[in-house]
Write an enzyme that holds these catalytic residues in place. Structure first.
Site, mmCIF file in Angstrom:
data_model
loop_
_atom_site.group_PDB
_atom_site.id
_atom_site.type_symbol
_atom_site.label_atom_id
_atom_site.label_comp_id
_atom_site.label_asym_id
_atom_site.label_seq_id
_atom_site.Cartn_x
_atom_site.Cartn_y
_atom_site.Cartn_z
ATOM 1 N N ASP A 13 41.633 36.320 25.544
ATOM 2 C CA ASP A 13 40.139 36.569 26.794
ATOM 3 C C ASP A 13 39.728 37.044 25.770
ATOM 4 O OD1 ASP A 13 42.085 36.244 29.464
ATOM 5 O OD2 ASP A 13 43.042 38.563 28.716
ATOM 6 N N ALA A 33 34.115 39.612 44.364
ATOM 7 C CA ALA A 33 33.217 39.419 42.689
ATOM 8 C C ALA A 33 33.137 37.557 42.161
ATOM 9 C CB ALA A 33 33.135 40.033 42.177
ATOM 10 N N HIS A 92 38.499 36.434 34.018
ATOM 11 C CA HIS A 92 39.230 37.702 33.889
ATOM 12 C C HIS A 92 38.615 39.233 34.242
ATOM 13 C CE1 HIS A 92 41.819 39.513 31.790
ATOM 14 N NE2 HIS A 92 40.841 40.862 31.834
ATOM 15 N N ASN A 120 36.872 30.956 31.000
ATOM 16 C CA ASN A 120 37.741 31.565 31.630
ATOM 17 C C ASN A 120 37.393 32.536 32.441
ATOM 18 O OD1 ASN A 120 40.517 32.078 32.072
ATOM 19 N ND2 ASN A 120 40.483 34.045 30.551
#
Ligand code: GRF
Length: 216
Positions: free
Chosen positions: A147, A175, A111, A109
């Site tokens: 998360d 980024a 985040h 994932n």
């Protein structure tokens, strides 16, 4: 070269998907996106995938009576494409513990914060409210807790005076588009392993020593 077979799961815009697709077009990139799955029929990212001739599937969560059934449908789609690694990229559904376990250390994932800070919703506003001078983004293996999970790669950006959530999210997103392809490449090269709940990466160059904000 046998390339790692990856799937990208999205719910919306798909700018990280786009960055991953671009990376996979680079000769010698060791991963390939074999399918893109969205839980929303109107996700803009689906068009990005189709434009690059990547197979897409829409699996709408509302059409399933419970989470487990939805997860099974996703699993079937992944298996039909021989997927080895899942990249969540703005996928706005939580999986059952069974699904997360089945894909343990094979599901990533991204985040938009430097985890473990600012988990959950509105991470950009959380960072602004906390007054941090650096924030960034994190690519991590998925665990059942939201998360959280072993961190593969992070990128830091300055939080500028005068930033709002919008300006900060744009800087972090730029980024994200670099760090997600980096993390996928390292995994596809077989250089990443999880020990305990930490990631060990082999063959890294000397790291930058320090990042300052402000520079004054
Ligand atoms: C990104 O900010 C990502 O970090 C978060 O959701 C957003 C998805 O954006 N998980 P996009 O769909 O990749 O443009």
């Amino acid at each position: 070269m046998k390339r790692l077979q990856a799937a990208v799961l999205i719910s919306g815009r798909g700018s990280n998907l786009n960055a991953l697709i671009d990376a996979c077009k680079t000769p010698e990139y060791p991963a390939e996106i074999v399918c893109v799955i969205s839980n929303r029929v109107d996700a803009a990212g689906l068009g990005i995938a189709r434009d690059s001739d990547i197979e897409t599937a829409v699996i709408q969560h509302e059409k399933f009576s419970d989470r487990a059934e939805f997860d099974r449908a996703i699993d079937q789609e992944l298996n039909s494409h021989g997927v080895e690694l899942i990249c969540l990229a703005g996928f706005m559904r939580l999986f059952t513990a069974e699904f997360v376990e089945r894909w343990r250390d094979r599901m990533l994932n991204i985040h938009p914060a430097l985890l473990p800070s600012f988990r959950g919703l509105d991470p950009h506003q959380q960072a602004l409210d906390a007054g941090v001078r650096l924030s960034g983004c994190t690519v991590h293996f998925v665990r059942h807790e939201t998360d959280a999970g072993p961190i593969v790669a992070q990128a830091a950006v300055p939080v500028l005076q005068g930033d709002d959530a919008n300006s900060l999210s744009k800087r972090i997103l730029a980024a994200e588009h670099q760090v997600y392809p980096l993390a996928l490449r390292l995994i596809a090269e077989g250089r990443v392993r999880v020990e305990g709940e930490r990631v060990i990466i082999t063959g890294l160059p000397e790291p930058a020593q320090m990042v300052f904000e402000p520079l004054a």
